[in-house]
Design an enzyme around this catalytic site. Structure first.
Site, PDB file in Angstrom:
ATOM      1  N   ASN A   1      46.521 125.595  26.422  1.00 10.09           N
ATOM      2  CA  ASN A   1      46.803 124.302  27.032  1.00 10.09           C
ATOM      3  C   ASN A   1      47.338 124.478  28.447  1.00 10.09           C
ATOM      4  OD1 ASN A   1      49.095 125.273  25.415  1.00 10.09           O
ATOM      5  ND2 ASN A   1      50.128 123.347  25.876  1.00 10.09           N
TER       6      ASN A   1
ATOM      7  N   GLU B   1      49.208 122.116  31.209  1.00  7.90           N
ATOM      8  CA  GLU B   1      49.884 120.846  31.478  1.00  7.90           C
ATOM      9  C   GLU B   1      49.923 120.549  32.976  1.00  7.90           C
ATOM     10  OE1 GLU B   1      52.806 120.708  27.600  1.00  7.90           O
ATOM     11  OE2 GLU B   1      53.715 121.030  29.546  1.00  7.90           O
TER      12      GLU B   1
ATOM     13  N   ALA C   1      52.234 117.773  35.824  1.00  6.08           N
ATOM     14  CA  ALA C   1      53.305 116.783  35.977  1.00  6.08           C
ATOM     15  C   ALA C   1      52.771 115.368  35.782  1.00  6.08           C
ATOM     16  CB  ALA C   1      53.965 116.920  37.345  1.00  6.08           C
TER      17      ALA C   1
ATOM     18  N   TYR D   1      50.931 113.758  33.401  1.00  3.31           N
ATOM     19  CA  TYR D   1      50.565 114.153  32.035  1.00  3.31           C
ATOM     20  C   TYR D   1      49.096 113.993  31.652  1.00  3.31           C
ATOM     21  CZ  TYR D   1      55.535 114.729  31.130  1.00  3.31           C
ATOM     22  OH  TYR D   1      56.825 115.143  31.174  1.00  3.31           O
TER      23      TYR D   1
ATOM     24  N   CYS E   1      44.106 120.220  26.661  1.00  2.54           N
ATOM     25  CA  CYS E   1      44.450 120.969  25.460  1.00  2.54           C
ATOM     26  C   CYS E   1      43.668 122.276  25.384  1.00  2.54           C
ATOM     27  CB  CYS E   1      44.141 120.138  24.223  1.00  2.54           C
ATOM     28  SG  CYS E   1      45.035 118.579  24.114  1.00  2.54           S
TER      29      CYS E   1
ATOM     30  N   GLU F   1      42.017 123.587  22.914  1.00  2.13           N
ATOM     31  CA  GLU F   1      40.720 123.478  22.251  1.00  2.13           C
ATOM     32  C   GLU F   1      39.637 123.044  23.231  1.00  2.13           C
ATOM     33  OE1 GLU F   1      43.855 122.103  19.168  1.00  2.13           O
ATOM     34  OE2 GLU F   1      43.620 122.160  21.351  1.00  2.13           O
TER      35      GLU F   1
ATOM     36  N   CYS G   1      44.334 117.638  18.163  1.00  2.68           N
ATOM     37  CA  CYS G   1      44.622 116.220  18.401  1.00  2.68           C
ATOM     38  C   CYS G   1      43.321 115.418  18.311  1.00  2.68           C
ATOM     39  CB  CYS G   1      45.294 116.029  19.764  1.00  2.68           C
ATOM     40  SG  CYS G   1      44.172 116.219  21.170  1.00  2.68           S
TER      41      CYS G   1
ATOM     42  N   CYS H   1      40.674 116.193  21.038  1.00  6.10           N
ATOM     43  CA  CYS H   1      40.020 117.486  20.796  1.00  6.10           C
ATOM     44  C   CYS H   1      39.055 117.393  19.621  1.00  6.10           C
ATOM     45  CB  CYS H   1      41.064 118.565  20.548  1.00  6.10           C
ATOM     46  SG  CYS H   1      41.949 119.034  22.058  1.00  6.10           S
TER      47      CYS H   1
END
Length: 160
Positions: free
Chosen positions: A62, A64, A66, A68, A73, A75, A112, A115
């Site tokens: 994953n 990330e 700032a 969001y 992810c 996957e 999730c 994904c």
């Protein structure tokens, strides 16, 4: 009105050590890449290792941001890399592992929803199931024979 029932069948292994050796190797690769994830905000690290039909192993973790929604992810990082670099080569197996830097994660952690939908696209296109193994940092490992077990009412291109 009619009621329908949807059933999923999963296998649960008590531990990493109970997995077949080839899956242990694939899961170990997910551990290694997981620990390189860029997750400074959630401190939730995820690794994905995909075995392709041609024997290639594709990794993802994953990433990330700032902002969001701009992150991705593990996957999807792995599956999109496979699609970009090995187009048309089926994905046979997928090993996923998750780890929290805040507490020990012993619960198997599935993909999730976003994904699952992305994996579904590849599974439907290749017309072959993708075996998915997922776990936390330690503990039980869950195996699904197909993404369809994790997302039984798949949205696909037949609706478009």
């Amino acid at each position: 009105m009619k009621e329908i029932q949807i059933k999923s069948t999963l296998q649960v292994y008590d531990s990493f050590e109970e997995l077949p050796e080839d899956i242990q190797d694939l899961m170990q690769k997910s551990f290694d890449i997981r620990d390189k994830a860029y997750a400074p905000y959630s401190e939730f690290l995820v690794g994905a290792a995909l075995l392709l039909e041609n024997g290639e192993v594709v990794l993802g973790n994953n990433q990330e941001n700032a902002c969001y929604p701009s992150g991705l992810c593990a996957e999807r990082v792995a599956i999109f890399y496979a699609g970009a670099n090995f187009p048309g080569i089926p994905i046979i197996k997928m090993a996923l592992s998750a780890k929290s830097l805040k507490h020990q994660l012993i619960t198997p952690t599935p993909p999730c929803g976003a994904c699952r939908q992305s994996i579904a696209e590849y599974e439907l296109n290749q017309k072959k199931p993708i075996e998915i193994f997922f776990m936390g940092e330690t503990g039980k490992v869950v195996k699904s024979y197909s993404l369809a077990n994790l997302l039984p009412l798949i949205f696909d291109n037949s609706y478009l």
